[in-house]
Design an enzyme around this catalytic site. Structure first.
Site, PDB file in Angstrom:
ATOM      1  N   ARG A  34       0.860  -1.185   0.000  1.00 45.11           N
ATOM      2  CA  ARG A  34       0.000   0.000   0.000  1.00 45.11           C
ATOM      3  C   ARG A  34       0.893   1.230   0.000  1.00 45.11           C
ATOM      4  O   ARG A  34       1.902   1.286   0.726  1.00 45.11           O
ATOM      5  CB  ARG A  34      -0.899   0.015   1.249  1.00 45.11           C
ATOM      6  CG  ARG A  34      -2.043  -0.991   1.219  1.00 45.11           C
ATOM      7  CD  ARG A  34      -3.083  -0.624   0.153  1.00 45.11           C
ATOM      8  NE  ARG A  34      -4.241  -1.507   0.170  1.00 45.11           N
ATOM      9  CZ  ARG A  34      -4.379  -2.593  -0.599  1.00 45.11           C
ATOM     10  NH1 ARG A  34      -3.423  -2.944  -1.435  1.00 45.11           N
ATOM     11  NH2 ARG A  34      -5.489  -3.316  -0.547  1.00 45.11           N
TER      12      ARG A  34
ATOM     13  N   GLU B  72      -3.841   7.265  -5.343  1.00 45.08           N
ATOM     14  CA  GLU B  72      -3.988   6.547  -6.617  1.00 45.08           C
ATOM     15  C   GLU B  72      -5.260   7.010  -7.303  1.00 45.08           C
ATOM     16  O   GLU B  72      -6.276   7.201  -6.630  1.00 45.08           O
ATOM     17  CB  GLU B  72      -4.026   5.038  -6.367  1.00 45.08           C
ATOM     18  CG  GLU B  72      -2.715   4.539  -5.779  1.00 45.08           C
ATOM     19  CD  GLU B  72      -2.700   3.033  -5.468  1.00 45.08           C
ATOM     20  OE1 GLU B  72      -3.654   2.322  -5.871  1.00 45.08           O
ATOM     21  OE2 GLU B  72      -1.745   2.588  -4.835  1.00 45.08           O
TER      22      GLU B  72
ATOM     23  N   HIS C 129      -0.969  -0.212  -9.877  1.00 45.97           N
ATOM     24  CA  HIS C 129      -1.575  -1.127  -8.897  1.00 45.97           C
ATOM     25  C   HIS C 129      -2.096  -2.400  -9.585  1.00 45.97           C
ATOM     26  O   HIS C 129      -3.292  -2.688  -9.557  1.00 45.97           O
ATOM     27  CB  HIS C 129      -2.694  -0.416  -8.119  1.00 45.97           C
ATOM     28  CG  HIS C 129      -3.038  -1.100  -6.820  1.00 45.97           C
ATOM     29  ND1 HIS C 129      -3.420  -0.426  -5.692  1.00 45.97           N
ATOM     30  CD2 HIS C 129      -3.064  -2.415  -6.471  1.00 45.97           C
ATOM     31  CE1 HIS C 129      -3.673  -1.284  -4.720  1.00 45.97           C
ATOM     32  NE2 HIS C 129      -3.461  -2.503  -5.171  1.00 45.97           N
TER      33      HIS C 129
END
Ligand code: 8YV
Length: 329
Positions: free
Chosen positions: A241, A270, A289
């Protein structure tokens, strides 16, 4: 009575059909690239008379849950549960199910792809070739560094960390150092992994891979001091993360040459902003991601999450529960 569930992420047809056999389904997902804030608002409203919810990538706040008196279970299509206030859900007796195991191998592949691509400068040099820059024999300006036989430091040796240790030790003959709340005896036996303090891991590793969940304790676990403790030639890999790393400190460390590079699948915000200094650095590999993002794994995650929700609403779910205290009641 047939339960009502809210679906807030697009699901494969077979998974949706299965849910419809067990529940009245309300679908919220818009086309890809939808406005997350609008989706969060729609989710908040739809939860008002829902028994369950399934989805990912939206923060489900205590305020939203407080307006959902019938809610019994939420099933997230992810292993990470940082989009939820676990203590609040537990207090309210709401089960939070997640999808560990099914994404372990594909996520460990992403981490190792970052190890290899940063070490061997794969993305940078592929772009160089495409830009027509390859005009003669390559020289030291294009060399990378070896991965084989180096030291990998894994911060958090759980499921994904363990799969990473296997790749590193058995596939690439690497020395494995790790930190973890508890010793991982299986990984110590199978991969020769050695549990050390974070400071030792940082000072000895050629690749530092972050594999811890995001909690108040792990937020900014890696800041300026930790980056300074790493070797100058070391590479930081984060596919867990974004907020585990103080991104401002990382930008400063990369600019100053405190560490040699970074492979990042996750960011503090993000999608990462197009004008982030990280994206202009040739020694940074940045991915959107993609940790678990393969067709097979995303399908398995959706199926697992749907099964979890059906079982939870029937009061039968015993595995994949992020707040097992709720089941004990
Ligand atoms: C997904 C993830 O990106 O499982 C996780 O925790 O980070 C990823 O697998 C995400 O949750 C969207 O489904």
């Amino acid at each position: 009575m047939t339960p009502k569930i809210v679906v807030y992420k697009a699901l494969p047809q077979d998974v949706l059909d299965n849910l419809r056999r067990h529940a009245q389904v309300v679908e919220l997902e818009g086309p890809p690239g939808h406005d997350r804030r609008a989706l969060a608002e729609a989710l908040g409203a739809a939860l008002a008379d829902a028994d369950g919810a399934i989805g990912a990538s939206i923060k489900v706040t205590p305020e939203m849950v407080a307006r959902a008196p019938r809610l019994k279970a939420i099933s997230t299509i992810s292993v990470g549960v940082d989009n939820f206030d676990l203590a609040d859900l537990t207090r309210r007796g709401i089960v939070l199910a997640h999808t560990p195991d099914v994404l372990t191998e594909s996520t460990a592949d992403t981490v190792f792809a970052l190890v290899l691509s940063t070490a061997r400068r794969v993305v940078e040099l592929a772009e160089w070739v495409k830009a027509g820059q390859w005009r003669g024999s390559i020289g030291p300006e294009q060399y990378g560094v070896d991965v084989n036989g180096k030291t990998i430091g894994i911060v958090g040796l759980g499921r994904i960390g363990g799969a990473l240790a296997r790749r590193a030790a058995l596939g690439f003959n690497m020395r494995v150092l790790y930190t973890n709340r508890h010793p991982n005896e299986g990984a110590e036996r199978a991969y020769g992994a050695k549990r050390v303090e974070l400071s030792e891991l940082l000072s000895q590793s050629d690749f530092v891979c972050l594999q811890v969940p995001l909690t108040p304790q792990t937020r900014h676990l890696i800041g300026a001091a930790e980056l300074r403790a790493m070797k100058r030639g070391a590479i930081l890999i984060n596919a867990s993360r974004g907020p585990i790393v103080d991104e401002g400190a990382l930008i400063a460390a990369l600019s100053a040459g405190t560490i040699a590079g970074a492979g990042l699948d996750v960011f503090e915000h993000e999608p990462v902003s197009a004008d982030s200094p990280l994206l202009a650095m040739r020694n940074v590999v940045a991915l959107p991601h993609i940790g678990s993002a393969t067709h097979e794994t995303r399908h398995a995650m959706a199926r697992c999450a749907a099964d979890n929700l059906i079982e939870a609403l029937a009061g039968r779910l015993t595995r994949n529960v992020a707040n097992p205290e709720v089941l004990a009641r």
